[in-house]
Each structure stands twice: as structure tokens, then as C-alpha cells.
Design a protein around this motif. Structure first.
Motif, PDB file in Angstrom:
ATOM      1  N   SER A 107       0.518  -6.907  -2.981  1.00 50.44           N
ATOM      2  CA  SER A 107      -0.015  -6.757  -4.266  1.00 50.44           C
ATOM      3  C   SER A 107       1.157  -4.898  -4.948  1.00 50.44           C
ATOM      4  O   SER A 107       1.789  -4.029  -4.439  1.00 50.44           O
ATOM      5  CB  SER A 107      -1.538  -5.800  -4.165  1.00 50.44           C
ATOM      6  OG  SER A 107      -1.554  -4.786  -3.822  1.00 50.44           O
ATOM      7  N   THR A 108       0.830  -4.953  -6.378  1.00 51.78           N
ATOM      8  CA  THR A 108       1.483  -3.981  -6.861  1.00 51.78           C
ATOM      9  C   THR A 108       1.318  -2.869  -6.385  1.00 51.78           C
ATOM     10  O   THR A 108       1.571  -1.580  -6.343  1.00 51.78           O
ATOM     11  CB  THR A 108       0.744  -4.165  -8.343  1.00 51.78           C
ATOM     12  OG1 THR A 108       1.260  -5.059  -9.301  1.00 51.78           O
ATOM     13  CG2 THR A 108       1.706  -2.765  -9.520  1.00 51.78           C
ATOM     14  N   GLN A 109      -0.521  -2.543  -6.176  1.00 49.49           N
ATOM     15  CA  GLN A 109      -0.707  -1.075  -5.551  1.00 49.49           C
ATOM     16  C   GLN A 109      -0.297  -0.990  -4.505  1.00 49.49           C
ATOM     17  O   GLN A 109       0.207   0.171  -4.552  1.00 49.49           O
ATOM     18  CB  GLN A 109      -2.405  -0.988  -4.961  1.00 49.49           C
ATOM     19  CG  GLN A 109      -2.213   0.267  -4.414  1.00 49.49           C
ATOM     20  CD  GLN A 109      -3.980   0.192  -4.292  1.00 49.49           C
ATOM     21  OE1 GLN A 109      -4.520  -0.408  -4.625  1.00 49.49           O
ATOM     22  NE2 GLN A 109      -4.942   1.252  -4.029  1.00 49.49           N
ATOM     23  N   TYR A 110       0.316  -1.697  -3.009  1.00 44.07           N
ATOM     24  CA  TYR A 110       1.420  -1.854  -2.254  1.00 44.07           C
ATOM     25  C   TYR A 110       2.956  -1.162  -2.841  1.00 44.07           C
ATOM     26  O   TYR A 110       3.086  -0.514  -2.136  1.00 44.07           O
ATOM     27  CB  TYR A 110       1.287  -3.139  -1.769  1.00 44.07           C
ATOM     28  CG  TYR A 110       1.628  -2.926  -0.693  1.00 44.07           C
ATOM     29  CD1 TYR A 110       1.547  -2.559   1.087  1.00 44.07           C
ATOM     30  CD2 TYR A 110       3.273  -3.863  -0.559  1.00 44.07           C
ATOM     31  CE1 TYR A 110       2.138  -2.064   2.197  1.00 44.07           C
ATOM     32  CE2 TYR A 110       4.181  -3.843   0.480  1.00 44.07           C
ATOM     33  CZ  TYR A 110       3.098  -2.521   1.912  1.00 44.07           C
ATOM     34  OH  TYR A 110       4.278  -2.468   3.285  1.00 44.07           O
ATOM     35  N   VAL A 111       2.855  -1.902  -4.188  1.00 46.65           N
ATOM     36  CA  VAL A 111       5.292  -1.806  -4.153  1.00 46.65           C
ATOM     37  C   VAL A 111       4.739  -0.173  -4.718  1.00 46.65           C
ATOM     38  O   VAL A 111       5.495   0.415  -4.768  1.00 46.65           O
ATOM     39  CB  VAL A 111       5.340  -2.556  -4.803  1.00 46.65           C
ATOM     40  CG1 VAL A 111       6.311  -2.341  -5.862  1.00 46.65           C
ATOM     41  CG2 VAL A 111       5.148  -4.081  -4.121  1.00 46.65           C
ATOM     42  N   LEU A 112       3.852   0.256  -5.275  1.00 48.25           N
ATOM     43  CA  LEU A 112       3.840   1.014  -6.590  1.00 48.25           C
ATOM     44  C   LEU A 112       3.295   2.410  -5.412  1.00 48.25           C
ATOM     45  O   LEU A 112       4.327   3.394  -5.268  1.00 48.25           O
ATOM     46  CB  LEU A 112       2.656   1.627  -7.261  1.00 48.25           C
ATOM     47  CG  LEU A 112       2.404   0.878  -8.222  1.00 48.25           C
ATOM     48  CD1 LEU A 112       1.609   1.213  -9.476  1.00 48.25           C
ATOM     49  CD2 LEU A 112       4.254   1.055  -9.456  1.00 48.25           C
ATOM     50  N   ARG A 113       2.397   2.019  -4.600  1.00 48.05           N
ATOM     51  CA  ARG A 113       2.511   3.463  -3.294  1.00 48.05           C
ATOM     52  C   ARG A 113       3.623   3.507  -2.415  1.00 48.05           C
ATOM     53  O   ARG A 113       4.238   4.588  -1.816  1.00 48.05           O
ATOM     54  CB  ARG A 113       1.009   2.829  -2.632  1.00 48.05           C
ATOM     55  CG  ARG A 113       0.197   3.554  -2.674  1.00 48.05           C
ATOM     56  CD  ARG A 113      -1.213   3.143  -2.366  1.00 48.05           C
ATOM     57  NE  ARG A 113      -1.494   3.584  -1.447  1.00 48.05           N
ATOM     58  CZ  ARG A 113      -2.774   3.437  -0.544  1.00 48.05           C
ATOM     59  NH1 ARG A 113      -3.610   2.757  -1.239  1.00 48.05           N
ATOM     60  NH2 ARG A 113      -2.885   4.573   0.098  1.00 48.05           N
ATOM     61  N   THR A 114       4.369   2.361  -2.089  1.00 45.39           N
ATOM     62  CA  THR A 114       5.148   2.700  -1.529  1.00 45.39           C
ATOM     63  C   THR A 114       7.026   3.120  -2.017  1.00 45.39           C
ATOM     64  O   THR A 114       7.271   4.146  -1.865  1.00 45.39           O
ATOM     65  CB  THR A 114       5.938   0.881  -1.588  1.00 45.39           C
ATOM     66  OG1 THR A 114       5.410   0.554  -0.276  1.00 45.39           O
ATOM     67  CG2 THR A 114       7.297   0.799  -0.540  1.00 45.39           C
ATOM     68  N   ASN A 115       6.615   3.069  -3.598  1.00 45.51           N
ATOM     69  CA  ASN A 115       7.435   3.637  -4.060  1.00 45.51           C
ATOM     70  C   ASN A 115       7.488   5.649  -3.872  1.00 45.51           C
ATOM     71  O   ASN A 115       8.114   6.184  -4.410  1.00 45.51           O
ATOM     72  CB  ASN A 115       7.508   3.202  -5.701  1.00 45.51           C
ATOM     73  CG  ASN A 115       9.089   1.844  -5.528  1.00 45.51           C
ATOM     74  OD1 ASN A 115      10.013   2.128  -5.005  1.00 45.51           O
ATOM     75  ND2 ASN A 115       8.055   0.823  -5.349  1.00 45.51           N
ATOM     76  N   ALA A 116       6.079   5.408  -4.181  1.00 42.71           N
ATOM     77  CA  ALA A 116       5.720   7.029  -5.101  1.00 42.71           C
ATOM     78  C   ALA A 116       5.997   7.824  -2.811  1.00 42.71           C
ATOM     79  O   ALA A 116       6.459   8.709  -3.034  1.00 42.71           O
ATOM     80  CB  ALA A 116       4.667   7.275  -4.635  1.00 42.71           C
ATOM     81  N   GLY A 117       5.677   6.810  -2.297  1.00 44.80           N
ATOM     82  CA  GLY A 117       6.149   7.755  -1.483  1.00 44.80           C
ATOM     83  C   GLY A 117       7.335   7.611  -0.515  1.00 44.80           C
ATOM     84  O   GLY A 117       8.392   8.987  -0.007  1.00 44.80           O
ATOM     85  N   LYS A 118       8.791   6.717  -1.501  1.00 49.94           N
ATOM     86  CA  LYS A 118       9.528   6.914  -1.349  1.00 49.94           C
ATOM     87  C   LYS A 118      10.062   7.931  -2.095  1.00 49.94           C
ATOM     88  O   LYS A 118      11.122   8.734  -1.619  1.00 49.94           O
ATOM     89  CB  LYS A 118       9.967   5.208  -1.692  1.00 49.94           C
ATOM     90  CG  LYS A 118      11.900   5.136  -1.714  1.00 49.94           C
ATOM     91  CD  LYS A 118      12.328   5.481  -0.351  1.00 49.94           C
ATOM     92  CE  LYS A 118      13.638   5.508   0.233  1.00 49.94           C
ATOM     93  NZ  LYS A 118      13.837   6.037   1.433  1.00 49.94           N
ATOM     94  N   LEU A 119       9.830   8.502  -2.898  1.00 52.78           N
ATOM     95  CA  LEU A 119       9.933   9.359  -3.972  1.00 52.78           C
ATOM     96  C   LEU A 119       9.714  10.886  -2.719  1.00 52.78           C
ATOM     97  O   LEU A 119      10.889  12.036  -2.827  1.00 52.78           O
ATOM     98  CB  LEU A 119       9.464   9.714  -5.001  1.00 52.78           C
ATOM     99  CG  LEU A 119      10.340   8.698  -6.483  1.00 52.78           C
ATOM    100  CD1 LEU A 119       8.645   8.598  -7.132  1.00 52.78           C
ATOM    101  CD2 LEU A 119      11.069   8.445  -7.083  1.00 52.78           C
ATOM    102  N   VAL A 120       8.427  10.806  -2.510  1.00 50.82           N
ATOM    103  CA  VAL A 120       8.722  11.654  -1.270  1.00 50.82           C
ATOM    104  C   VAL A 120       8.916  11.939  -0.623  1.00 50.82           C
ATOM    105  O   VAL A 120       9.765  12.922  -0.183  1.00 50.82           O
ATOM    106  CB  VAL A 120       7.297  12.097  -1.120  1.00 50.82           C
ATOM    107  CG1 VAL A 120       6.718  12.952  -0.360  1.00 50.82           C
ATOM    108  CG2 VAL A 120       5.830  11.690  -1.882  1.00 50.82           C
ATOM    109  N   ALA A 121       9.083  11.059   0.333  1.00 48.69           N
ATOM    110  CA  ALA A 121      10.645  10.939   1.460  1.00 48.69           C
ATOM    111  C   ALA A 121      11.585  11.209   0.875  1.00 48.69           C
ATOM    112  O   ALA A 121      12.271  11.968   2.012  1.00 48.69           O
ATOM    113  CB  ALA A 121      10.243   9.769   2.375  1.00 48.69           C
ATOM    114  N   THR A 122      12.162  10.966  -0.378  1.00 52.74           N
ATOM    115  CA  THR A 122      13.443  11.020  -0.566  1.00 52.74           C
ATOM    116  C   THR A 122      13.736  13.048  -0.498  1.00 52.74           C
ATOM    117  O   THR A 122      14.753  12.859  -0.277  1.00 52.74           O
ATOM    118  CB  THR A 122      13.787  10.201  -1.673  1.00 52.74           C
ATOM    119  OG1 THR A 122      14.145   9.080  -1.208  1.00 52.74           O
ATOM    120  CG2 THR A 122      14.844  10.912  -2.308  1.00 52.74           C
TER     121      THR A 122
END
Length: 185
Positions: A107-122
Motif C-alpha cells: 500500500s501507499t502508506q507502507y511505501v510512504l512509511r518506508t521512505n520516511a524511515g529511510k530518510l531518518v535512517a540515512t
């Protein structure tokens, strides 16, 4: 201070390119192949790591003559393994609690949360990488000595040499040279 700012800028440029590689592959795997975000994050991280190593050691950090190349590589990849753990933990937390259907349908929410997590992780991994590489891999002693050249304060140079001789980084480098197999550079 100017050298540090210049080095941070180079580190940032290399980091941005590595992030684009990492982020692009992550999204291709999550969106295109419907891969779990942590697995996709691991694959994308490892691919971007190869670029990051080559570019960082060529453009950002100066090779230290008191450290064997094998030790540089070992430190780089050991620090990267910790960075990968941080990256994967943050990606996992970013979608924690989503039901199984969200993972399957991507779902879009899953991908958005993944991308938000990736920004924090980066951001977190970038700070970790710079600190550990600056501490253990960069030739800070030669840089500091070059800044003191031409200045008449001999005591400062002697103090700097003594501090460098006692540093963990320098001792590790000397140990690596003493334990480098014959024929290796």
C-alpha cells in the motif's frame, strides 16, 4: 576549520549520490518487486555502499601512511555493518504494527512509511559514518601538522605529535602495518 568544511562538503556530495542510488534501488524493489522493506533496504544499502567506499576513499578521506589498506577496508566495512544494522532497524520500526495485508499489497502508506524511515535512517547513518571514518580513517595528524607549518610555536607541534603517538587511531594503524602479510600493501 576550512579543511573540515571542505571535507564535510565532499562527504555530503558523495553521500547524496550514494543516497540517490540507495533510495532508487529501495523504491524499485519495494514498488516494483513488492519486496519487504527491510530486505529491500539491505540490498540497496549494500549496493550503494560499494559506490560510497570507492568515492569516499578517493575524494573525501586521505589515505594514512601509518595504516595498511586492509585495515582501512576492514574499518570501513565494520562501520558499514553497524550502519546497515541501524538502517534496517529504523526501516523495520517505520512499518512496525502494519498488518500483513499492508505488506502483501504494498500500500501507499507502507511505501510512504518506508521512505520516511529511510530518510531518518540515512541521517543517523550519515552522522555515524562521518564520525567513525574521521576518527579512524582520516589522516588528521598530517592535516593538523600542515596547518602549523610556518608558525613559530614549536611546543604546539611537539604536543600535537605526542597526542598523535598516543591516539588509538595511530596505534591501530601501526599495528595493521606490523601485521600485514608480505606482499600486501
Amino acid at each position: 576549520m576550512r579543511k573540515l568544511i571542505e571535507q564535510l562538503m565532499k562527504f555530503g556530495i558523495v553521500g547524496v549520490v550514494a543516497f540517490i542510488i540507495d533510495w532508487g534501488i529501495l523504491n524499485a524493489l519495494v514498488w516494483g518487486l513488492h519486496m519487504h522493506n527491510v530486505l529491500a533496504g539491505t540490498v540497496s544499502f549494500l549496493i550503494s555502499l560499494v559506490f560510497n567506499y570507492l568515492a569516499s576513499m578517493k575524494y573525501v578521506f586521505k589515505h594514512r601512511e601509518d595504516m595498511a589498506r586492509w585495515m582501512e577496508i576492514l574499518i570501513f566495512f565494520a562501520a558499514a555493518a553497524i550502519g546497515l544494522f541501524i538502517n534496517d532497524a529504523i526501516l523495520w520500526i517505520s512499518t512496525y504494527g502494519m498488518n500483513h495485508d499492508a505488506y502483501v499489497s504494498q500500500s501507499t502508506q507502507y511505501v510512504l512509511r518506508t521512505n520516511a524511515g529511510k530518510l531518518v535512517a540515512t541521517a543517523v547513518v550519515m552522522i555515524w559514518n562521518f564520525v567513525i571514518r574521521k576518527w579512524l580513517l582520516d589522516d588528521t595528524h598530517t592535516n593538523a601538522m600542515n596547518r602549523l607549518k610556518g608558525k613559530s610555536n614549536r611546543l604546539t607541534t611537539d604536543q600535537l605529535d605526542a597526542k598523535w603517538e598516543r591516539s588509538f587511531s595511530h596505534r591501530l594503524g601501526l599495528w595493521s602495518l606490523a601485521h600485514t602479510p608480505k606482499g600486501w600493501k
